[in-house]
Design a protein around this motif. Structure first.
Motif, PDB file in Angstrom:
ATOM      1  N   GLU A  60       0.847  -1.198   0.000  1.00 13.00           N
ATOM      2  CA  GLU A  60       0.000   0.000   0.000  1.00 13.00           C
ATOM      3  C   GLU A  60       0.880   1.244   0.000  1.00 13.00           C
ATOM      4  OE1 GLU A  60      -3.295   0.445   2.696  1.00 13.00           O
ATOM      5  OE2 GLU A  60      -3.300  -1.707   3.072  1.00 13.00           O
ATOM      6  N   SER A  61       0.334   2.314  -0.509  1.00 12.81           N
ATOM      7  CA  SER A  61       1.002   3.601  -0.478  1.00 12.81           C
ATOM      8  C   SER A  61      -0.064   4.676  -0.359  1.00 12.81           C
ATOM      9  CB  SER A  61       1.818   3.793  -1.750  1.00 12.81           C
ATOM     10  OG  SER A  61       2.472   5.036  -1.716  1.00 12.81           O
ATOM     11  N   LEU A  62       0.058   5.507   0.645  1.00 14.81           N
ATOM     12  CA  LEU A  62      -0.857   6.621   0.835  1.00 14.81           C
ATOM     13  C   LEU A  62      -0.080   7.914   0.646  1.00 14.81           C
ATOM     14  CD1 LEU A  62      -2.650   5.364   4.064  1.00 14.81           C
ATOM     15  CD2 LEU A  62      -3.388   5.091   1.715  1.00 14.81           C
ATOM     16  N   THR A  63      -0.605   8.800  -0.162  1.00 17.00           N
ATOM     17  CA  THR A  63       0.070  10.072  -0.370  1.00 17.00           C
ATOM     18  C   THR A  63      -0.850  11.214  -0.040  1.00 17.00           C
ATOM     19  OG1 THR A  63      -0.547  10.088  -2.699  1.00 17.00           O
ATOM     20  CG2 THR A  63       1.622   9.200  -2.124  1.00 17.00           C
TER      21      THR A  63
END
Length: 98
Positions: free
Chosen positions: A95-98
C-alpha cells in the motif's frame, strides 16, 4: 511493484566520496530499464548509515541491473567505503498513501 531497500554503513572519511559518486551515477541508475524510483536516505542519529530505496517493475528488472557491468563497477567502488557488511531487503509494495 517490487521494492529494494539496501542499508550501507560507511567509514566517516568516505561519506563525502560516496555522496559524490552517488550524485554522479544516480541518473543512470534511475534510468535503468524497469527502475521507477530511486531515493537515498541518511540516518539522523548515525550519519555513517545510508539507505537506498528503489522501485522496480519486476524482480527481473532488478536482476538485469545487478548483472550489468555498470552495477558491478559501481558496487565494487562502493564496497571500498564500507565499515560494515551491507544489508538488503526485497519487498513487495502492498500500500502507499500520499
Amino acid at each position: 511493484m517490487f521494492v529494494r531497500i539496501v542499508k550501507m554503513s560507511f567509514h566517516s572519511n568516505h561519506i563525502q566520496e560516496f555522496e559524490q559518486m552517488f550524485d554522479e551515477k544516480k541518473e543512470q541508475i534511475r534510468n535503468t530499464e524497469g527502475c521507477q524510483l530511486l531515493e537515498l536516505y541518511q540516518d539522523k542519529i548515525n550519519p555513517e548509515i545510508f539507505f537506498t530505496y528503489s522501485f522496480w517493475n519486476t524482480e527481473q528488472d532488478l536482476e538485469n541491473y545487478r548483472n550489468s557491468d555498470f552495477f558491478k563497477t559501481t558496487w565494487q567502488q562502493t564496497k571500498g567505503y564500507f565499515n560494515n557488511k551491507p544489508e538488503a531487503w526485497s519487498v513487495d509494495k502492498k500500500e502507499s498513501l500520499t
